[in-house]
Design an enzyme around this catalytic site. Structure first.
Site, mmCIF file in Angstrom:
data_model
loop_
_atom_site.group_PDB
_atom_site.id
_atom_site.type_symbol
_atom_site.label_atom_id
_atom_site.label_comp_id
_atom_site.label_asym_id
_atom_site.label_seq_id
_atom_site.Cartn_x
_atom_site.Cartn_y
_atom_site.Cartn_z
ATOM 1 N N ARG A 184 11.008 -0.065 11.411
ATOM 2 C CA ARG A 184 9.951 0.059 12.116
ATOM 3 C C ARG A 184 9.972 -0.769 13.243
ATOM 4 N NH1 ARG A 184 4.713 0.892 8.269
ATOM 5 N NH2 ARG A 184 3.983 -0.229 10.182
ATOM 6 N N ARG A 215 -0.244 -8.135 14.094
ATOM 7 C CA ARG A 215 -0.777 -7.270 12.822
ATOM 8 C C ARG A 215 -1.673 -8.080 12.031
ATOM 9 N NH1 ARG A 215 4.350 -4.277 10.885
ATOM 10 N NH2 ARG A 215 2.864 -3.330 9.324
ATOM 11 N N ARG A 246 -9.645 0.705 8.604
ATOM 12 C CA ARG A 246 -9.032 -0.513 8.619
ATOM 13 C C ARG A 246 -10.234 -1.327 9.425
ATOM 14 N NH1 ARG A 246 -3.490 0.737 9.067
ATOM 15 N NH2 ARG A 246 -2.088 -0.882 9.081
ATOM 16 N N LYS A 305 0.757 -1.223 0.114
ATOM 17 C CA LYS A 305 0.007 -0.049 0.031
ATOM 18 C C LYS A 305 0.866 1.264 0.098
ATOM 19 C CE LYS A 305 -2.299 -0.889 3.979
ATOM 20 N NZ LYS A 305 -1.762 -2.248 4.384
ATOM 21 N N ARG A 329 11.767 -4.883 5.490
ATOM 22 C CA ARG A 329 11.505 -3.649 5.089
ATOM 23 C C ARG A 329 12.225 -2.729 5.948
ATOM 24 N NH1 ARG A 329 5.385 -1.859 4.972
ATOM 25 N NH2 ARG A 329 5.204 -2.502 7.025
#
Ligand code: AMP
Length: 217
Positions: A161, A172, A87, A14, A126
């Site tokens: 992160r 998550r 969400r 996204k 990431r």
């Protein structure tokens, strides 16, 4: 004014797609994750409330997130691209009510779907540019920076992160699987809902999204 929405699980692309799309179209990128991370780093009241929830991989409560979003929408005049919002079904319904009350149109709802097995490696590898005005996204396996830890675009430091760990990612995904189905069902019947196959190379996905906006123009 229109708002467009990017749906999909953590790590589906996204953020990457949103950044590329806003470069091409005149859209304002609104990532609730980025807004909340900024609030955490500044130690604001919202940030203090959200910090532990975010680090553990839990969702921040609907009323806090809706409050942030509606305040931002009231300040904006251009078309907006949401990344990471809504969400939950409650957020989607509240957004719809808000849009109607303000005379704002809902644009495309782009649902990036991808097999769960592909996501963990994407998230754990990431790295994100810590420079807020850049925020470029890398992946140590598939899109490594030229110099370790340094952003190719702006020379900023790359960050991992706090919630891009295996443990937080799993929470998550639990949160995502708890909330996604009713959210998707809410949008799926609408004429501007688009399914996007998310396991393809990012360039292909980008081309599909750009074409979508071109066809509408
Ligand atoms: P993201 O950058 O979209 O992956 O979001 C990072 C974290 O911010 C999420 O795991 C949540 O803790 C919080 N967050 C972002 N957007 C929302 C939202 N729409 N509703 C609730 N929590 C959110």
């Amino acid at each position: 004014m229109k708002v467009h929405i990017l749906l999909g699980p953590p790590g589906c692309g996204k953020g990457t797609q949103a950044k590329r799309l806003v470069e091409k179209r005149s859209l304002i990128h609104l990532s609730t994750g980025d807004i909340l991370r900024d609030a955490v780093s500044k130690g604001t009241e919202v940030g203090l409330r959200a910090k532990a929830l975010m680090a553990s991989g839990k969702l921040v409560d609907d009323s806090t997130v809706n409050g942030i979003v509606f305040a931002r929408l009231q300040d904006e005049t251009g078309d907006v691209l949401f990344d990471g919002y809504p969400r939950t079904l409650f957020q989607a319904e509240s957004l719809q009510t808000f849009l109607s009350s303000q005379g704002i149109t809902l644009g495309f709802v782009m649902d990036i779907e991808i097999q769960e097995q592909e996501l963990e490696a994407r998230v754990v590898n990431r790295r994100v540019c810590g420079n807020n005005t850049c925020g470029a996204i890398y992946n140590l396996n598939t899109k490594a920076p030229r110099v370790d830890g340094v952003c190719d675009l702006c020379g900023g430091n790359l960050k991992h992160r706090a919630d891009d760990t295996t443990e937080a990612f799993r929470i998550r995904m639990v949160e995502f699987n708890k909330t996604f189905q009713p959210l998707q069902a809410f949008y799926k019947g609408m004429s501007n809902y688009r399914y996007v196959e998310g396991s393809r190379p990012p360039d292909q996905i980008h081309d599909q999204l750009v074409k979508l906006f071109q066809e509408q123009a």
